[in-house]
Every structure is written in structure tokens, then in C-alpha cells.
Design a protein around this motif. Structure first.
Motif, PDB file in Angstrom:
ATOM      1  N   ARG A   1      -1.906   7.309  -6.366  1.00 12.91           N
ATOM      2  CA  ARG A   1      -2.077   7.450  -4.646  1.00 12.91           C
ATOM      3  C   ARG A   1      -0.707   7.761  -4.042  1.00 12.91           C
ATOM      4  NH1 ARG A   1      -5.078   7.329  -0.568  1.00 12.91           N
ATOM      5  NH2 ARG A   1      -4.663   6.257   1.288  1.00 12.91           N
ATOM      6  N   ARG A   2       0.187   7.197  -4.610  1.00 14.25           N
ATOM      7  CA  ARG A   2       1.644   7.234  -4.100  1.00 14.25           C
ATOM      8  C   ARG A   2       2.088   8.646  -4.317  1.00 14.25           C
ATOM      9  NH1 ARG A   2       3.540   3.101  -6.285  1.00 14.25           N
ATOM     10  NH2 ARG A   2       3.501   1.770  -4.428  1.00 14.25           N
TER      11      ARG A   2
ATOM     12  N   GLN B   1       2.699   4.579   0.945  1.00 14.26           N
ATOM     13  CA  GLN B   1       2.738   5.297   2.014  1.00 14.26           C
ATOM     14  C   GLN B   1       3.177   6.753   2.037  1.00 14.26           C
ATOM     15  OE1 GLN B   1       2.178   3.730   5.090  1.00 14.26           O
ATOM     16  NE2 GLN B   1       1.645   1.922   3.980  1.00 14.26           N
TER      17      GLN B   1
ATOM     18  N   GLU C   1       0.862  -1.399  -0.151  1.00 13.85           N
ATOM     19  CA  GLU C   1       0.192  -0.279   0.043  1.00 13.85           C
ATOM     20  C   GLU C   1       0.849   1.072   0.213  1.00 13.85           C
ATOM     21  OE1 GLU C   1      -3.567   2.144   0.176  1.00 13.85           O
ATOM     22  OE2 GLU C   1      -3.089   0.072  -0.235  1.00 13.85           O
TER      23      GLU C   1
ATOM     24  N   ALA D   1      -2.523   2.999  -7.929  1.00 13.20           N
ATOM     25  CA  ALA D   1      -1.661   3.062  -6.941  1.00 13.20           C
ATOM     26  C   ALA D   1      -0.642   3.991  -7.049  1.00 13.20           C
ATOM     27  CB  ALA D   1      -0.990   1.629  -6.674  1.00 13.20           C
TER      28      ALA D   1
END
Length: 244
Positions: free
Chosen positions: A161-162, A51, A49, A158
Motif C-alpha cells: 500500500r505504501r 500515507q 497507516e 502495508a
């Protein structure tokens, strides 16, 4: 029987985009002469996930992989972790090679960086109010003047989001390591990185251009500059003083 010394360690630290070995495809051949490790910064592990940025964790990843010492090569935001590692353990870092370093906390008072922060700062401030796709779209428009397409795959989502979780590089706690052999390579396309490079020159670094826009490490000239820098004997004094 003739004994050969083991190859020197070289660690590679990626930026905010592609991670690990995939970020350094043009430099994989360095492994013919060095013990190369292509690191993944905090939150960039495969399948993990995304971070938020942790500058200290990134620094620890670099130091843990240097072993008894070696060369550090970094790109963009990865240069923050590289420089922090050199400050923390100058005995382990023999040389720094920084491709388009985003070391903006060092140049925060200079005009180009100040204008960049004024332009990009509001987007960072708003990131908790935006979803990943909104942030990705605004980021692409603001920084590159491009319209980002829809996030169609899990990998796209992903990555977006990162990106939204990355801390502003001008907040990084950076300091200079006097006397450390340092090569800075820029693509010559963006005044921001030229300003950072010239600041580092004022502290003793070497600055060269290699084209390739934001990824000069992907050019033949970028690879040649890194190779020549290391062959010039850069870092030999650090190596002689490092632990075995």
C-alpha cells in the motif's frame, strides 16, 4: 580536565522500501564517530497507516533532526528530501552523500530519464484504479522483470500500500545547492542512476561506484567511500559557518 567536542550529527534518509535503522544496517558503525539518527520519512512510522508522499513533510523531518547542522546521507527517493533540505537551509547541511539518488526531476529532459518516465508513467497514472496487490505485481514486472508473490502478511500488505501511494520522483521540486560538498555513489547496474549521477557531477558532485546494484550502501566499498569522503574534510567550511 580535557573537554571533547560532541560528535557531528549525521542523519540517514531511506528510500521507498525499508525504513529507519533497518535500511542502513551496513552503516550502523558510523555511530562510533558521529551522532547518527536513522530517520523515517512521512508515512513510514511503525504501525502507522501508509500515507501518500509529502515531499515538504519529508524535508521538514530532515531539518528538524539536523539540530544545529550536520551531514545528510540518503538513498533513492530519500535523496529528494535531502536535497530539498539543503536548498531550504544550506547553513545546516554540511555535506550530502546520495546513494543511487532518484532525483529524476533534475534529469527529466535527458534521454534515459525521459524513457523511464514514458515507461513507468502510465502505471503511476493508473494507481488509483488498481488495488495494492495489482500495483505491486505490475511494479515488480515493469521495473525488475520479476513476478511478485502474493501479499501474505500484514507487513507485506502495508508495504504494498505504501508503495502504491508514493509520488513519482520526477515530480519533486528540486534545485541544486552550489558549492555544497556532495558524494554520489551508484551501483553501476542501471543507466537511470548513472545519468542522474553524471548530471550531479556537472554541478560539482563527486561520483563513485561501489557495486551492490540498487543498494551500494550495503557494500564494504560503499561504506569506505562515505568514510573517506567525510575524512577528506568535506563540509568543514560549512561547519565553520554554521551556528553553534
Amino acid at each position: 580536565m580535557r573537554l571533547h567536542s560532541p560528535p557531528e550529527r549525521m542523519v540517514f534518509v531511506h528510500g521507498a522500501g525499508v525504513a529507519g535503522a533497518a535500511a542502513w544496517t551496513n552503516l550502523h558503525g558510523m555511530a562510533l564517530g558521529y551522532d547518527c539518527l536513522f530517520l523515517r520519512r512521512h508515512g513510514f512510522a511503525p504501525g502507522a497507516e501508509p500515507q501518500p508522499t509529502d515531499f515538504a513533510a519529508d524535508m521538514r523531518i530532515v531539518l528538524e533532526n539536523l539540530g544545529t547542522g550536520g551531514h545528510v546521507v540518503a538513498h533513492a527517493e530519500g535523496a529528494v528530501a535531502a536535497m530539498m533540505a539543503a536548498v531550504e537551509r544550506p547553513d545546516l547541511v554540511r555535506t550530502l552523500t546520495l546513494f543511487e539518488p532518484a532525483c529524476l526531476s533534475l534529469t527529466a529532459d535527458l534521454p534515459v530519464t525521459r524513457a523511464y518516465v514514458e515507461r513507468r508513467g502510465p502505471l503511476f497514472a493508473a494507481r488509483d484504479r488498481l488495488d495494492d496487490e495489482q500495483y505491486n505485481r505490475e511494479f515488480s514486472r515493469l521495473l525488475f522483470g520479476l513476478e511478485a508473490g502474493p501479499l501474505q502478511t500484514d507487513s507485506d500488505r502495508a508495504a504494498a500500500r505504501r508503495l502504491r501511494l508514493q509520488a513519482p520522483p520526477w515530480e519533486a521540486p528540486l534545485h541544486i545547492v552550489p558549492g555544497l560538498p556532495t558524494l554520489v555513489v551508484t551501483g553501476g547496474w542501471e543507466p537511470l542512476y548513472e545519468e542522474v549521477a553524471e548530471y550531479l557531477v556537472s554541478t560539482g558532485a563527486i561520483h563513485r561506484h561501489a557495486g551492490g546494484n540498487h543498494r551500494p550502501q550495503d557494500t564494504a566499498e560503499g561504506r569506505a567511500l562515505l568514510t573517506a569522503f567525510l575524512r577528506s574534510g568535506a563540509g568543514q567550511a560549512n561547519r565553520q559557518g554554521s551556528p553553534r
